[in-house]
Scaffold this motif. Structure first.
Motif, PDB file in Angstrom:
ATOM      1  N   TYR A 118      -3.870  -9.640   3.326  1.00  0.00           N
ATOM      2  CA  TYR A 118      -4.207  -9.748   4.742  1.00  0.00           C
ATOM      3  C   TYR A 118      -5.243  -8.710   5.157  1.00  0.00           C
ATOM      4  O   TYR A 118      -5.468  -7.704   4.474  1.00  0.00           O
ATOM      5  CB  TYR A 118      -2.953  -9.595   5.605  1.00  0.00           C
ATOM      6  N   LEU A 119      -5.842  -8.966   6.304  1.00  0.00           N
ATOM      7  CA  LEU A 119      -6.621  -7.973   7.031  1.00  0.00           C
ATOM      8  C   LEU A 119      -5.877  -7.669   8.321  1.00  0.00           C
ATOM      9  O   LEU A 119      -5.297  -8.567   8.932  1.00  0.00           O
ATOM     10  CB  LEU A 119      -8.026  -8.497   7.358  1.00  0.00           C
ATOM     11  N   ALA A 120      -5.868  -6.416   8.723  1.00  0.00           N
ATOM     12  CA  ALA A 120      -5.203  -6.017   9.960  1.00  0.00           C
ATOM     13  C   ALA A 120      -6.036  -4.966  10.661  1.00  0.00           C
ATOM     14  O   ALA A 120      -6.883  -4.308  10.047  1.00  0.00           O
ATOM     15  CB  ALA A 120      -3.800  -5.486   9.666  1.00  0.00           C
ATOM     16  N   ASN A 121      -5.770  -4.815  11.939  1.00  0.00           N
ATOM     17  CA  ASN A 121      -6.427  -3.806  12.761  1.00  0.00           C
ATOM     18  C   ASN A 121      -5.354  -2.845  13.251  1.00  0.00           C
ATOM     19  O   ASN A 121      -4.651  -3.129  14.214  1.00  0.00           O
ATOM     20  CB  ASN A 121      -7.154  -4.475  13.938  1.00  0.00           C
ATOM     21  N   SER A 122      -5.206  -1.727  12.536  1.00  0.00           N
ATOM     22  CA  SER A 122      -4.211  -0.731  12.921  1.00  0.00           C
ATOM     23  C   SER A 122      -4.913   0.484  13.530  1.00  0.00           C
ATOM     24  O   SER A 122      -4.744   0.802  14.697  1.00  0.00           O
ATOM     25  CB  SER A 122      -3.326  -0.342  11.737  1.00  0.00           C
ATOM     26  N   SER A 123      -5.729   1.161  12.714  1.00  0.00           N
ATOM     27  CA  SER A 123      -6.601   2.221  13.236  1.00  0.00           C
ATOM     28  C   SER A 123      -8.045   1.822  12.974  1.00  0.00           C
ATOM     29  O   SER A 123      -8.921   2.654  12.808  1.00  0.00           O
ATOM     30  CB  SER A 123      -6.281   3.549  12.548  1.00  0.00           C
ATOM     31  N   GLY A 124      -8.298   0.549  12.946  1.00  0.00           N
ATOM     32  CA  GLY A 124      -9.529  -0.053  12.467  1.00  0.00           C
ATOM     33  C   GLY A 124      -9.142  -1.086  11.433  1.00  0.00           C
ATOM     34  O   GLY A 124      -7.959  -1.250  11.105  1.00  0.00           O
ATOM     35  N   ILE A 125     -10.101  -1.758  10.856  1.00  0.00           N
ATOM     36  CA  ILE A 125      -9.790  -2.819   9.910  1.00  0.00           C
ATOM     37  C   ILE A 125      -9.242  -2.237   8.611  1.00  0.00           C
ATOM     38  O   ILE A 125      -9.661  -1.166   8.171  1.00  0.00           O
ATOM     39  CB  ILE A 125     -11.033  -3.694   9.635  1.00  0.00           C
ATOM     40  N   LYS A 126      -8.267  -2.912   8.021  1.00  0.00           N
ATOM     41  CA  LYS A 126      -7.711  -2.507   6.738  1.00  0.00           C
ATOM     42  C   LYS A 126      -7.273  -3.734   5.971  1.00  0.00           C
ATOM     43  O   LYS A 126      -7.041  -4.801   6.548  1.00  0.00           O
ATOM     44  CB  LYS A 126      -6.513  -1.559   6.917  1.00  0.00           C
ATOM     45  N   VAL A 127      -7.156  -3.595   4.654  1.00  0.00           N
ATOM     46  CA  VAL A 127      -6.635  -4.653   3.807  1.00  0.00           C
ATOM     47  C   VAL A 127      -5.254  -4.243   3.325  1.00  0.00           C
ATOM     48  O   VAL A 127      -4.951  -3.057   3.166  1.00  0.00           O
ATOM     49  CB  VAL A 127      -7.575  -4.922   2.602  1.00  0.00           C
ATOM     50  N   GLY A 128      -4.378  -5.224   3.112  1.00  0.00           N
ATOM     51  CA  GLY A 128      -3.044  -4.921   2.627  1.00  0.00           C
ATOM     52  C   GLY A 128      -2.404  -6.152   2.027  1.00  0.00           C
ATOM     53  O   GLY A 128      -2.977  -7.251   2.040  1.00  0.00           O
ATOM     54  N   ILE A 129      -1.205  -5.982   1.480  1.00  0.00           N
ATOM     55  CA  ILE A 129      -0.453  -7.085   0.895  1.00  0.00           C
ATOM     56  C   ILE A 129       0.984  -7.013   1.383  1.00  0.00           C
ATOM     57  O   ILE A 129       1.474  -5.939   1.764  1.00  0.00           O
ATOM     58  CB  ILE A 129      -0.487  -7.060  -0.651  1.00  0.00           C
ATOM     59  N   THR A 130       1.666  -8.140   1.346  1.00  0.00           N
ATOM     60  CA  THR A 130       3.079  -8.172   1.694  1.00  0.00           C
ATOM     61  C   THR A 130       3.717  -9.428   1.131  1.00  0.00           C
ATOM     62  O   THR A 130       3.026 -10.423   0.861  1.00  0.00           O
ATOM     63  CB  THR A 130       3.279  -8.113   3.223  1.00  0.00           C
ATOM     64  N   ARG A 131       5.028  -9.376   0.928  1.00  0.00           N
ATOM     65  CA  ARG A 131       5.742 -10.549   0.432  1.00  0.00           C
ATOM     66  C   ARG A 131       5.788 -11.642   1.486  1.00  0.00           C
ATOM     67  O   ARG A 131       5.800 -11.365   2.689  1.00  0.00           O
ATOM     68  CB  ARG A 131       7.179 -10.187   0.037  1.00  0.00           C
ATOM     69  N   GLU A 132       5.830 -12.869   1.027  1.00  0.00           N
ATOM     70  CA  GLU A 132       6.022 -13.989   1.939  1.00  0.00           C
ATOM     71  C   GLU A 132       7.342 -13.785   2.683  1.00  0.00           C
ATOM     72  O   GLU A 132       8.350 -13.401   2.109  1.00  0.00           O
ATOM     73  CB  GLU A 132       6.060 -15.306   1.156  1.00  0.00           C
ATOM     74  N   GLY A 133       7.321 -14.011   3.978  1.00  0.00           N
ATOM     75  CA  GLY A 133       8.498 -13.776   4.801  1.00  0.00           C
ATOM     76  C   GLY A 133       8.446 -12.448   5.538  1.00  0.00           C
ATOM     77  O   GLY A 133       9.274 -12.200   6.417  1.00  0.00           O
ATOM     78  N   GLN A 134       7.473 -11.584   5.187  1.00  0.00           N
ATOM     79  CA  GLN A 134       7.338 -10.277   5.836  1.00  0.00           C
ATOM     80  C   GLN A 134       6.209 -10.244   6.868  1.00  0.00           C
ATOM     81  O   GLN A 134       5.853  -9.175   7.365  1.00  0.00           O
ATOM     82  CB  GLN A 134       7.113  -9.196   4.782  1.00  0.00           C
ATOM     83  N   VAL A 135       5.643 -11.421   7.149  1.00  0.00           N
ATOM     84  CA  VAL A 135       4.646 -11.530   8.220  1.00  0.00           C
ATOM     85  C   VAL A 135       5.358 -12.041   9.464  1.00  0.00           C
ATOM     86  O   VAL A 135       6.082 -13.031   9.397  1.00  0.00           O
ATOM     87  CB  VAL A 135       3.517 -12.504   7.806  1.00  0.00           C
TER      88      VAL A 135
END
Length: 281
Positions: A118-135
């Motif tokens: 995923y891409l997210a905006n927490s303190s700016g744009i970042k990339v990350g990963i997570t298990r299905e069901g954790q979104v």
């Protein structure tokens, strides 16, 4: 009215509720001590006191420990559990295929299941990963105001390989001080994602020929956190130095409580024993 609780601290439970109109989700949190839960959002503006006993217990085996490792484990569990292995932080280093996994059955249940990049905006744009069901829980734990999945993959290792490639172009860390100041301008995550996805589709992902990857470009989700006032200067509270942490609850974001006396990352103190008092005054 006052509420008092006592027990071992657990990660706060985060919830996102979609507003009747638009794409904004309102975030709320439950404080968790052992199996007890207390909704916190309704206590904004009120006084909270957290008194740490000085005792720490392993979140896996339950033994008392002088020091916590990897957010809640004693050293023996930290040393032997697959959940604490280095490949959990860096999934591209997965060594299951070499036959050296600490807990192969656990890995088959956890690591060989669908994951999202995923891409997210927490303190700016970042990339990350997570298990299905954790979104979207993963994004709420990071204090992200926007989040969008860009790929669904067949294993944790594959998600790590993609993340490793993308971190050459996009940060993979959150600046927690910036996040807590509420300095998050809206970003066009879709616009940011398109060239990154195109690059990976063109060049491939290391030893993967694209099998097990489903590329995604959905509409980003947006989140609004229960915060009355963001701090101008972020001062971190440490219960190991100051066992009693108290103040007026001004907000909750990520796994942080924002008090008028400072901020505290509750997840950092997972499995610490404490008592909590909430005062409605």
């Amino acid at each position: 009215m006052s509420i008092r609780m006592a027990g071992l601290l657990r990660k706060m439970a985060a919830h996102a509720t979609l507003r009747p109109s638009g794409n904004i989700h309102d975030v709320s949190y439950d404080l968790r001590l052992d199996e007890q839960r207390q909704p916190l959002t309704s206590w904004l503006g009120q006084r909270i006191e957290l008194a740490f006993s000085g005792r720490i217990f392993c979140c896996n085996c339950g033994r008392q420990t002088r020091q916590s490792f990897s957010q809640g484990y004693c050293y023996p569990c930290f040393s032997k559990l697959a959940a604490c292995d280095r490949c959990m932080m860096s999934p591209e280093l997965c060594h299951y295929a070499q036959g050296t996994c600490r807990e192969p059955q656990w890995a088959e249940e956890v690591c060989f299941r669908p994951h999202f990049v995923y891409l997210a905006n927490s303190s700016g744009i970042k990339v990350g990963i997570t298990r299905e069901g954790q979104v979207p829980v993963r994004w709420l734990d990071q204090g992200a105001v926007q989040g969008m999945c860009i790929a669904r993959v067949s294993s944790r290792r594959l998600s790590g390989l993609i993340e490793s490639r993308l971190r050459q172009h996009v940060p993979d860390k959150t600046n927690w001080r910036t996040m807590l100041k509420g300095q998050n301008p809206d970003l066009d995550l879709g616009e940011a994602a398109r060239p990154l996805v195109a690059l990976l589709q063109e060049t491939g992902v290391d030893d993967s020929d694209g099998a097990g990857i489903e590329w995604l470009l959905p509409q980003p989700l947006q989140f609004e956190y229960p915060v009355l006032q963001y701090p101008v200067k972020v001062a971190s509270l440490n219960p190991e130095k100051t066992p009693v942490v108290s103040g007026r609850l001004l907000g909750i974001k990520g796994q942080y409580l924002i008090l008028d006396s400072g901020v505290i990352n509750l997840r950092k103190y997972n499995s610490y024993e404490l008592s909590v008092a909430l005062h409605d005054d």
